[in-house]
Scaffold this motif. Structure first.
Motif, short mmCIF file in Angstrom:
data_model
loop_
_atom_site.label_atom_id
_atom_site.label_comp_id
_atom_site.label_asym_id
_atom_site.label_seq_id
_atom_site.Cartn_x
_atom_site.Cartn_y
_atom_site.Cartn_z
N SER A 29 45.93 -7.48 -22.02
CA SER A 29 44.72 -6.64 -21.79
C SER A 29 43.63 -7.36 -21.74
N ALA A 30 43.44 -8.45 -22.47
CA ALA A 30 42.10 -9.22 -22.70
C ALA A 30 42.11 -9.95 -21.48
N ALA A 31 43.20 -10.35 -20.83
CA ALA A 31 43.09 -11.16 -19.66
C ALA A 31 42.58 -10.61 -18.73
N ASP A 32 43.13 -9.26 -18.45
CA ASP A 32 42.90 -8.27 -17.43
C ASP A 32 41.17 -7.94 -17.58
N ARG A 33 40.85 -7.51 -19.04
CA ARG A 33 39.39 -7.12 -19.18
C ARG A 33 38.45 -8.37 -18.81
N ALA A 34 39.05 -9.59 -19.09
CA ALA A 34 37.98 -10.85 -18.94
C ALA A 34 37.94 -10.89 -17.38
N CYS A 35 38.71 -10.62 -16.36
CA CYS A 35 38.57 -10.86 -14.93
C CYS A 35 37.48 -9.89 -14.73
N ARG A 36 37.94 -8.45 -15.00
CA ARG A 36 37.15 -7.33 -14.58
C ARG A 36 35.76 -7.45 -15.08
N SER A 37 35.53 -7.98 -16.38
CA SER A 37 34.14 -8.05 -16.80
C SER A 37 33.44 -8.94 -16.15
N LEU A 38 34.29 -10.29 -15.79
CA LEU A 38 33.61 -11.18 -14.90
C LEU A 38 33.08 -10.75 -13.76
N ALA A 39 33.55 -9.83 -13.07
CA ALA A 39 33.15 -9.17 -11.92
C ALA A 39 32.19 -8.58 -12.10
N ARG B 68 26.03 -8.18 -11.92
CA ARG B 68 24.74 -7.84 -12.65
C ARG B 68 23.68 -8.95 -12.56
N TYR B 69 24.18 -10.31 -12.38
CA TYR B 69 23.40 -11.37 -12.22
C TYR B 69 23.11 -11.90 -10.85
N ASP C 141 19.84 -26.33 -11.54
CA ASP C 141 21.01 -26.48 -12.28
C ASP C 141 20.93 -25.93 -13.55
N GLY C 142 19.93 -26.32 -14.19
CA GLY C 142 19.82 -25.78 -15.80
C GLY C 142 19.78 -24.29 -15.82
N ALA C 143 19.05 -23.67 -14.84
CA ALA C 143 18.93 -22.20 -14.77
C ALA C 143 20.50 -21.61 -14.40
N LEU C 144 21.11 -22.31 -13.52
CA LEU C 144 22.53 -21.82 -13.20
C LEU C 144 23.43 -21.66 -14.33
N GLY C 145 23.20 -22.90 -15.13
CA GLY C 145 24.14 -23.20 -16.31
C GLY C 145 23.92 -22.25 -17.30
N ALA C 146 22.60 -21.69 -17.50
CA ALA C 146 22.15 -20.75 -18.40
C ALA C 146 22.67 -19.42 -18.06
N LEU C 147 22.55 -19.06 -16.66
CA LEU C 147 23.09 -17.87 -16.23
C LEU C 147 24.84 -17.82 -16.42
N LEU C 148 25.36 -18.73 -16.17
CA LEU C 148 26.90 -18.73 -16.81
C LEU C 148 27.13 -18.34 -17.98
N ARG C 149 26.39 -19.29 -18.91
CA ARG C 149 26.69 -18.73 -20.26
C ARG C 149 26.54 -17.52 -20.70
N THR C 150 25.40 -16.95 -20.15
CA THR C 150 25.02 -15.49 -20.47
C THR C 150 26.08 -14.56 -19.89
N ALA C 151 26.75 -14.80 -18.56
CA ALA C 151 27.59 -14.15 -17.80
C ALA C 151 28.96 -14.06 -18.82
N PRO D 14 37.15 -15.08 -26.70
CA PRO D 14 35.89 -14.76 -26.72
C PRO D 14 35.02 -15.69 -27.59
N ALA D 15 35.58 -16.46 -28.56
CA ALA D 15 34.88 -17.32 -29.34
C ALA D 15 34.13 -18.36 -28.82
N ASP D 16 34.33 -19.01 -27.79
CA ASP D 16 33.79 -20.12 -27.16
C ASP D 16 32.96 -19.84 -25.91
N ALA D 17 32.60 -18.70 -25.59
CA ALA D 17 31.82 -18.13 -24.38
C ALA D 17 30.75 -19.39 -24.17
N ALA D 18 30.00 -19.90 -25.10
CA ALA D 18 28.70 -20.68 -24.87
C ALA D 18 29.13 -22.02 -24.23
#
Length: 454
Positions: free
Chosen positions: A245-255, A260-261, A276-286, A367-371
């Motif tokens: 369920s977490a893997a399916d939720r991760a894929c759907r939430s990523l979409a 959103r961004y 590239d700095g702004a792109l990396g920040a967007l990916l961490r936020t996502a 979810p622990a290492d999203a950053a």
């Protein structure tokens, strides 16, 4: 000087010494003449001359005796020296005899070694002949199999006939509250870009009656101004109770997060002022948004009513691909964990990206290492194939024997969905984990893609 010379000298000295010894007793045996009775005689010149002569003779006799004594001492010294030389000569002779014996032993050992060497050379020659015969037989067998395979392809109209691969069929349905379908498949032909996605339960999970824990996703990122395709593979932890369920939720939430961004991602991805700095920040936020959505799966199950991160650990790998015709296609790959992006070019697979560059980074999970998201830009050329893989599928593709099998079926072709699922689900011995992969074919131009369908 030689030994013979020394012996001659020794004999000469012996003769001289004998002469001296003979003369010495003769002198000593001389008796003084009886003196006449003492009379008072006046010394005459004749008498003084006789006395002087006698005194000279005595002095000469003493000198001859001293000379003979010196000769005797010299003879003794020479005899000692000769004895030393004889001793040294005997020692050298003994050493020479020992050296001769040692040389004889070494010569014998050399002969034995040469004999053994000839025996080993003969053995190597026989082994080489056996190896050559075995190789010839193996090549003949390979040629025979290739001929039979070519005959089968010519008669059946396909690489291995109408059913090229017999997929592994599960013997039982999975158990547990988090179960899902044993396998899933998806795909689309998007002009010059063809994409297929499949996820199949691994052999180990089928044997143990466990459920599939991976998920795949294909989504058109319509919020990005430039046409872009999102591909994602999420691999749940085998220890997690709610990992599927977490893997399916991760894929759907990523979409959802990409949508959103989307405008900002499109500007940083394709804009002339992309940073590239702004792109990396967007990916961490996502990814942090994805982590928050995943925690909703186990909300209230952790200590103190918090989410249980250990039950929903997921490794996530995503790929954003620019659509449309082009000789060089732009991609952005990103993720957390031990997934991988492989490229098939010139018939060989190679790993071009892994979210974790080191062993500790590959153990990171959402979810622990999203950053701690890793990412990279890359381009493909017409004819390249990209594969976003879970770890077990990446291991299969990078194996020399199995990778070439997949490469022969996927290079330059766009398989049907059922064929693609059958090939992913082929009964090939592996580590037993779930096999999940998204394959993307880059044909450069849409007209080339239509001619490669099978």
């Amino acid at each position: 000087m030689t030994t013979t010379t020394w012996l001659i000298i020794l004999l000469v000295l012996s003769v001289v010494a004998n002469i001296a010894l003979t003369a010495r007793p003769a002198v000593s045996r001389r008796r003084p003449l009886p003196l006449p009775p003492a009379t008072t005689v006046r010394d005459s010149p004749q008498t003084l001359h006789a006395l002087e002569s006698t005194r000279l003779e005595l002095e000469q006799a003493r000198q001859a005796a001293d000379h003979a004594t010196g000769l005797m001492q010299g003879r003794d010294l020479e005899l000692g020296r000769v004895r030393g030389m004889l001793t040294e000569a005997q020692a050298r002779a003994a050493d020479a005899a020992g050296a001769a014996q040692e040389a004889l032993a070494l010569r014998k050992e050399r002969e034995e070694l040469l004999t053994r060497l000839r025996e080993r050379a003969e053995e190597v020659r026989l082994r080489s002949r056996e190896r050559d015969d075995t190789q010839a037989q193996a090549l003949a067998r390979i040629h025979e199999l290739e001929r039979r395979l070519a005959d089968a392809e010519a008669g059946a109209g396909g690489p291995l006939g109408p059913e090229p691969v017999s997929p592994a069929i599960p013997r039982q349905l999975p158990l547990g509250r988090d179960t899902t379908a044993d396998s899933s498949v998806d795909g689309a032909d998007l002009g010059p870009v063809v994409v297929r996605a499949a996820s199949a339960r691994g052999d180990r999970a089928r044997h143990d009656g466990e459920h599939r824990r991976d998920a795949v996703l294909l989504r058109f990122a319509e919020e990005i101004p430039t046409p872009t395709l999102l591909s994602a593979v999420a691999a749940g932890s085998p220890r997690g109770r709610w990992s599927q369920s977490a893997a399916d939720r991760a894929c759907r939430s990523l979409a959802a997060q990409v949508g959103r961004y989307g405008e900002s991602l499109g500007r940083e991805l394709y804009g002339p002022d992309g940073d590239d700095g702004a792109l990396g920040a967007l990916l961490r936020t996502a990814l942090q948004g994805v982590a928050h959505s995943m925690r909703l799966v186990t909300r209230g199950e952790g200590p103190g009513g918090e989410a249980d991160d250990g039950a929903i650990e997921v490794a996530l790998t995503g790929l954003l691909t620019r659509l449309g015709d082009g000789r060089e296609r732009e991609h952005l790959v990103f993720g957390v964990g031990d997934g991988a992006l492989l490229r098939l070019r010139d018939g060989a697979w190679s790993a071009v990206f892994t979210p974790g560059e080191s062993a500790p980074d590959r153990t990171l999970r959402l979810p622990a290492d999203a950053a701690r998201v890793g990412w990279a830009r890359l381009t493909t050329l017409p004819g390249d194939v990209l594969a976003v893989c879970s770890p077990p599928m990446a291991e299969l593709l990078l194996r020399e024997d199995v990778g070439s099998w997949f490469a022969a079926r996927w290079a330059g072709r766009q398989p049907y969905l059922t064929s693609f699922l059958s090939e992913v689900n082929a009964p090939v011995r592996s580590t037993g984990g779930d096999r999940s992969v998204v394959c993307l074919w880059d044909f450069g131009d849409a007209r080339d893609a239509r001619s490669a369908t099978r």
